[in-house]
Scaffold this active site. Structure first.
Site, PDB file in Angstrom:
ATOM      1  N   ASP A  89       8.911   0.868  -0.763  1.00 12.15           N
ATOM      2  CA  ASP A  89       7.681   0.295  -1.285  1.00 12.15           C
ATOM      3  C   ASP A  89       7.638   0.650  -2.781  1.00 12.15           C
ATOM      4  O   ASP A  89       8.312   1.587  -3.222  1.00 12.15           O
ATOM      5  CB  ASP A  89       6.493   0.920  -0.542  1.00 12.15           C
ATOM      6  N   ASP A  91       4.366   0.307  -5.231  1.00 10.18           N
ATOM      7  CA  ASP A  91       3.117   0.933  -5.675  1.00 10.18           C
ATOM      8  C   ASP A  91       2.806   2.182  -4.856  1.00 10.18           C
ATOM      9  O   ASP A  91       2.850   2.163  -3.625  1.00 10.18           O
ATOM     10  CB  ASP A  91       1.957  -0.050  -5.561  1.00 10.18           C
TER      11      ASP A  91
END
Length: 300
Positions: A89, A91
């Site tokens: 991922d 953010d």
């Protein structure tokens, strides 16, 4: 970026056997391609929120004692050390911030958007609904986006560059799978996150902001798999199907990252909570970590 789902996911958990783990325990206090146009007045469809979760600076924190998955089992370590691909991922995992929150704050709508992000990260609303609602609050123009990236470039999480370097040295293929925007990961007018980490464009799955001829905001591309609920899981499944990886790991902080841990997707979900601790996600992870260095050390 963290992710979100509209239903709880119960991944097939690997058996836990703490005594097999070579890593010492750590402790800290427990924290209880179509154009999608956003119609005017969309916010009338959504109710205001009262709680806000904002991106935090990474802390040298350790594992809360209320979680039983802060030590990897022998089975988890074996998959982690021998996986052929790792999907990150972006953010609050690869980067310190929630990109859409930071952009919204820059454009003067930070608080309202952060309220939606808080709800979205828990998985209580469909991703596409939350994304459309947040963007409609400030409708960023192309010039605003460029100005934002020049003045507030994304900040990498401590240790992420070393971890990815370590994985590459082991011939492990690295992917970035984000509910955020390609423009923030691959921006061409400055050194982008992907370039800093040596991630090629074909290994990036993210959303795409769309702009008109004059740079006005038009919406986002709904053909991107990560633009909707279940999108990260779909991206991971496609990656595995195309490349035939025998073992694949997903690392992230949010509900859609957890969702990628399903048949045909990731064999292992590692929750990185060094920026954000989302308890409902952390509790279901195969392994909960608070520092990238723990992952690096475990590969040695």
């Amino acid at each position: 970026m963290a992710g979100l789902i509209s239903a709880h996911i119960a991944p097939n958990r690997l058996p836990r056997s703490r005594h097999h783990s070579p890593l010492p325990p750590i402790f800290s206090p427990c924290l209880s391609k179509k154009l999608h146009k956003i119609p005017l007045g969309i916010m009338g469809q959504f109710k205001p929120l009262t709680s806000v979760i904002t991106s935090a600076q990474p802390q040298d924190i350790a594992a809360p004692t209320c979680f039983d998955n802060t030590l990897p089992t022998k089975e988890v370590l074996e998959i982690w050390r021998n996986c052929e691909a790792v999907c990150f991922d972006v953010d609050s995992t690869v980067c310190l911030d929630e990109g859409i929150d930071e952009l919204a704050e820059f454009c003067g709508a930070g608080k309202a958007v952060a309220e939606w992000t808080a709800r979205a990260m828990s998985g209580s609303v469909p991703f596409e609904e939350a994304l459309a609602a947040r963007l409609s609050l400030f409708n960023p123009s192309l010039s605003q986006l460029h100005d934002f990236l020049e003045k507030r470039p994304p900040r990498l999480s401590p240790g992420i560059a070393d971890l990815i370097k370590k994985l590459k040295a082991k011939k492990t293929v690295v992917y970035l799978i984000s509910g955020g925007f390609r423009q923030m990961i691959q921006q061409l007018f400055m050194k982008p996150v992907a370039l800093q980490l040596g991630i090629p464009p074909e290994n990036i799955f993210a959303n795409q902001l769309l702009f008109g001829r004059s740079g006005e905001f038009c919406g986002f591309d709904i053909n991107e798999p990560t633009s909707r609920s279940g999108g990260k899981a779909t991206a991971v499944q496609n990656i595995r199907k195309v490349h035939g990886y025998k073992a694949l790991v997903m690392i992230g902080d949010g509900a859609t990252d957890l969702e990628a841990r399903k048949p045909g997707g990731a064999d292992l979900f590692i929750c990185y909570a060094g920026v954000q601790l989302r308890e409902s996600v952390a509790a279901k992870a195969d392994w909960l970590v608070f520092q990238m260095q723990h992952l690096i050390t475990s590969l040695e």
